[in-house]
Scaffold this motif. Structure first.
Motif, PDB file in Angstrom:
ATOM      1  N   ALA A  38      33.472-108.640  43.872  1.00 41.72           N
ATOM      2  CA  ALA A  38      33.915-107.481  44.649  1.00 41.72           C
ATOM      3  C   ALA A  38      34.257-107.984  46.029  1.00 41.72           C
ATOM      4  N   PHE A  39      35.483-107.733  46.463  1.00 40.93           N
ATOM      5  CA  PHE A  39      35.847-108.215  47.798  1.00 40.93           C
ATOM      6  C   PHE A  39      36.763-107.218  48.489  1.00 40.93           C
ATOM      7  N   PHE A  42      41.241-108.565  53.020  1.00 39.29           N
ATOM      8  CA  PHE A  42      40.792-109.460  54.075  1.00 39.29           C
ATOM      9  C   PHE A  42      41.459-109.140  55.404  1.00 39.29           C
ATOM     10  N   ILE A  64      38.208-117.454  38.852  1.00 36.30           N
ATOM     11  CA  ILE A  64      39.398-117.243  39.677  1.00 36.30           C
ATOM     12  C   ILE A  64      38.996-116.677  41.035  1.00 36.30           C
ATOM     13  N   HIS A  65      39.630-117.198  42.087  1.00 35.15           N
ATOM     14  CA  HIS A  65      39.361-116.695  43.429  1.00 35.15           C
ATOM     15  C   HIS A  65      40.640-116.286  44.151  1.00 35.15           C
ATOM     16  N   SER A  66      41.675-115.979  43.381  1.00 33.36           N
ATOM     17  CA  SER A  66      42.905-115.476  43.990  1.00 33.36           C
ATOM     18  C   SER A  66      42.763-113.982  44.214  1.00 33.36           C
ATOM     19  N   GLN A  67      43.674-113.445  45.018  1.00 32.04           N
ATOM     20  CA  GLN A  67      43.661-111.996  45.190  1.00 32.04           C
ATOM     21  C   GLN A  67      44.217-111.325  43.941  1.00 32.04           C
ATOM     22  N   GLU A  69      46.758-109.117  42.092  1.00 31.76           N
ATOM     23  CA  GLU A  69      48.133-108.654  42.295  1.00 31.76           C
ATOM     24  C   GLU A  69      48.558-107.637  41.242  1.00 31.76           C
TER      25      GLU A  69
ATOM     26  N   HIS B 118      41.078-116.240  58.974  1.00 30.64           N
ATOM     27  CA  HIS B 118      41.022-116.404  57.524  1.00 30.64           C
ATOM     28  C   HIS B 118      40.783-117.851  57.100  1.00 30.64           C
ATOM     29  N   HIS B 174      32.814-113.305  51.976  1.00 31.14           N
ATOM     30  CA  HIS B 174      32.796-111.841  51.978  1.00 31.14           C
ATOM     31  C   HIS B 174      32.940-111.257  50.574  1.00 31.14           C
ATOM     32  N   MET B 176      31.429-110.405  46.878  1.00 28.36           N
ATOM     33  CA  MET B 176      30.145-110.225  46.212  1.00 28.36           C
ATOM     34  C   MET B 176      30.240-110.799  44.806  1.00 28.36           C
ATOM     35  N   THR B 275      39.695-121.345  40.801  1.00 31.36           N
ATOM     36  CA  THR B 275      40.985-120.848  40.302  1.00 31.36           C
ATOM     37  C   THR B 275      41.672-121.933  39.479  1.00 31.36           C
ATOM     38  N   VAL B 278      40.673-122.117  35.842  1.00 33.05           N
ATOM     39  CA  VAL B 278      41.345-121.121  34.995  1.00 33.05           C
ATOM     40  C   VAL B 278      42.698-121.662  34.545  1.00 33.05           C
ATOM     41  N   ASP B 362      47.098-116.663  50.313  1.00 28.49           N
ATOM     42  CA  ASP B 362      46.532-116.638  48.957  1.00 28.49           C
ATOM     43  C   ASP B 362      47.139-117.759  48.105  1.00 28.49           C
ATOM     44  N   ILE B 363      46.291-118.365  47.284  1.00 24.76           N
ATOM     45  CA  ILE B 363      46.795-119.371  46.345  1.00 24.76           C
ATOM     46  C   ILE B 363      46.635-118.812  44.934  1.00 24.76           C
TER      47      ILE B 363
END
Lengths: 191, 395
Positions: A38-39, A42, A64-67, A69, B118, B174, B176, B275, B278, B362-363
């Motif tokens: 949950a984020f 930003f 995965i840590h991308s936003q 989309e 950021h 930031h 969770m 990422t 994946v 973002d990547i």
């Protein structure tokens, strides 16, 4: 919904508990043994300004840590955002749109141009004002989410809401939150 | 018994700090500081820890207070980010040269200017040669685990160097996530009680810190510092292995993900490594032999071990979240160092650098996939046509 990973985007305004809603959902997921992220969006959060929050839910660990989309589910907590913010941007064609509004699902489809997938509406503001005297729409929208997606049963969600609010607010406010959760799940409309 | 909690990276670090219960924490609580310090201040106020919390007037003072407390024999921790670290600069070097086993949580964020809060790695890369041990963390769990290990690594009698634990600003700090939080008593037993070898408060054995060393002794003290770093790897692995056994983890100097039989691999630190996993899985499902190497211990740089882990590949791509301005081809620091390591250890394979994500850009998996496609082409032709690529930038 029965995908391995569900991606959710929340739209609201600063101060409406958008981030809290995302976190509550994440904690509910944890309570049912799921993985989650949950984020917040930003960026700086200001009272009343449009804000977004994101949640990923999965039965497997999330790497995965991308936003996000292309969300599977979009929730709109504030009815005045429709027509102001592109709430359906990137929403998957077979996705679910859940809006807090007094409008019908058909009217929401007309307004957003979202013709595929599923659209749900619930007058969460009205429910919140009736039950709590304040337009706090995050808990009712969680009830709507549970009902629209079938991902959680209401009892699990109720348990989580109780846990979350227990030490933060008075018992009567906790109960009011439970009532709005259940009412929203009942009064939701699909179209 | 451990339990699962929903924690942000900042909360995970604060939780580890609560369990460690350091003697002294000095920090400056304003942007670009993170919530870690705010959470920890609550623990102090609630009496959940016995830490002396020193609110200072700047980050420079925060690190200064940490050095003083550490020399007095205290177990000391702090937290910072981006400009805050930049303001600590002078004392960051001093902490290492006085061999203060301070542990710092660093949420990686861009350095100004332009003003930006950021994620990127320009803050930590600025301190890479300052004499601190540097650990990277992919997610909230790793940030939590690394902080606990950092205390033992820093205080190890064969190390006595400060340790900084990095995680990505906002992306994990930031966010969770599900974090396995160990029992307080287990963590306390693991970190143990700090028994400083030297203390300026030990009046029976007087010591001097901060004395003048000109051309007579300065050089020798720097030589000793290099020696300490040169021998830090073994104790780091000892602590890591003990942690792995006790808490059922698999940390090492780095993580190799589907690397053994890979033709090409990406080397990338922190959250982007997640990422990338994946993307590796998805390309593997298409029959492409791709892998990942995720650095964990960046200082001391495990040159030989990295060369051994990568030597079977046909092409290597490094993803750098910062630029070493004016360096060879304006490449990233990780690329420069890895390239040197491979050359020195006789590994001659094509290598290319991919700068990404500066200032929090973002990547996406698709961009990482494009790097793998590029590497597969390089593997086929054996030629690197562009040494440094800036991913997803408007030019």
């Amino acid at each position: 919904m029965s995908k391995e990973m569900i991606e959710i985007r929340w739209h609201g305004r600063g101060g409406q508990g958008v981030v809290t809603a995302g976190k509550l959902l994440a904690e509910t997921a944890m309570g049912t043994g799921q993985y989650f992220q949950a984020f917040p969006d930003f960026g700086p959060e200001r009272m009343g300004a449009p804000v977004r929050s994101f949640t990923r839910l999965s039965s497997k660990p999330i790497y995965i840590h991308s936003q996000i989309e292309n969300p599977d589910v979009v929730l709109v907590l504030d009815p005045t955002l429709l027509g102001t913010v592109p709430v359906t941007e990137g929403l998957k064609e077979d996705g679910i749109l859940i809006v807090n509004t007094s409008m019908s699902p058909e009217e929401v489809r007309r307004m957003t141009g979202f013709r595929t997938g599923k659209v749900f509406t619930v007058d969460a503001s009205h429910i919140a004002i009736e039950e709590m005297g304040r337009e706090i729409t995050n808990t009712p929208m969680l009830g709507a989410f549970a009902r629209a997606t079938g991902l959680f049963d209401l009892d699990a969600l109720e348990h989580q809401v109780r846990e979350w609010f227990r030490e933060k607010v008075s018992p009567s406010v906790v109960e009011a939150n439970i009532r709005v959760l259940r009412r929203a799940a009942q009064e939701i409309q699909e179209g | 018994m451990s339990k699962y909690e929903a924690l942000t990276g900042d909360q995970a670090v604060a939780t580890a700090m609560r369990q460690i219960n350091p003697d002294v924490v000095a920090a400056y609580p304003i942007t670009p500081q993170t919530e870690t310090v705010e959470f920890f201040a609550e623990y102090v106020a609630n009496g959940e820890v016995t830490t002396e919390f020193i609110c200072v007037e700047s980050e420079h003072s925060a690190m200064s207070a940490c050095v003083g407390a550490s020399l007095a024999g205290a177990r000391v921790m702090t937290a910072t980010s981006s400009q805050g670290l930049a303001l600590m600069w002078e004392i960051v070097y001093i902490a290492a040269s006085y061999r203060c086993p301070i542990v710092m949580s660093l949420v990686n964020r861009a350095l100004s200017g332009p003003i930006n809060i950021h994620c990127d790695h320009s803050d930590v890369m600025g301190m890479r040669d300052s004499g601190w041990i540097i650990l990277f963390s992919e997610n909230c769990q790793e940030a939590y685990d690394n902080i606990i290990q950092a205390v033992r690594i820093a205080e190890h009698p064969d190390v006595l160097l400060p340790v900084v634990v990095c995680q990505d600003g906002f992306i994990t700090s930031h966010a969770m996530e599900r974090v396995e939080v160990y029992d307080d008593a287990e963590v306390q037993a693991f970190v143990g009680t700090y028994r400083p070898k030297w203390s300026i408060l030990d009046v029976d054995n007087p010591k001097t810190y901060g004395a003048l060393h000109f051309y007579d002794y300065y050089y020798e003290s720097k030589r000793q510092q290099a020696e300490a770093m040169a021998h830090a790897q073994r104790p780091i692995l000892e602590v890591t292995n003990e942690f792995n056994r006790q808490f059922n983890r698999h940390y090492g100097l780095f993580e190799a993900y589907r690397l053994d039989d890979a033709d090409v691999a990406i080397v990338v630190a922190n959250s982007t490594a997640g990422t990338t996993k994946v993307v590796v899985d998805s390309l593997r499902a298409q029959g492409l032999k791709v892998g990942l190497l995720k650095p964990r211990v960046f200082r001391p740089f495990p040159a030989k071990e990295l060369a051994n882990a990568l030597c079977h590949l046909k092409a290597v791509g490094v993803m750098d979240r910062s630029i070493a301005f004016g360096s060879m081809n304006n490449a990233g620091p990780l690329f420069l160092e890895l390239t040197a390591a491979l050359a020195i250890h006789g590994v001659h394979i094509p290598i290319a650098d991919y700068i990404f994500g500066l200032g929090g850009r973002d990547i996406k998996p698709g961009e990482i996939e494009s790097v793998y496609r590029d590497l597969l082409r390089i593997a086929e032709t054996g030629k690197v046509e562009r040494l440094v690529t800036y991913l997803s930038v408007r030019e």
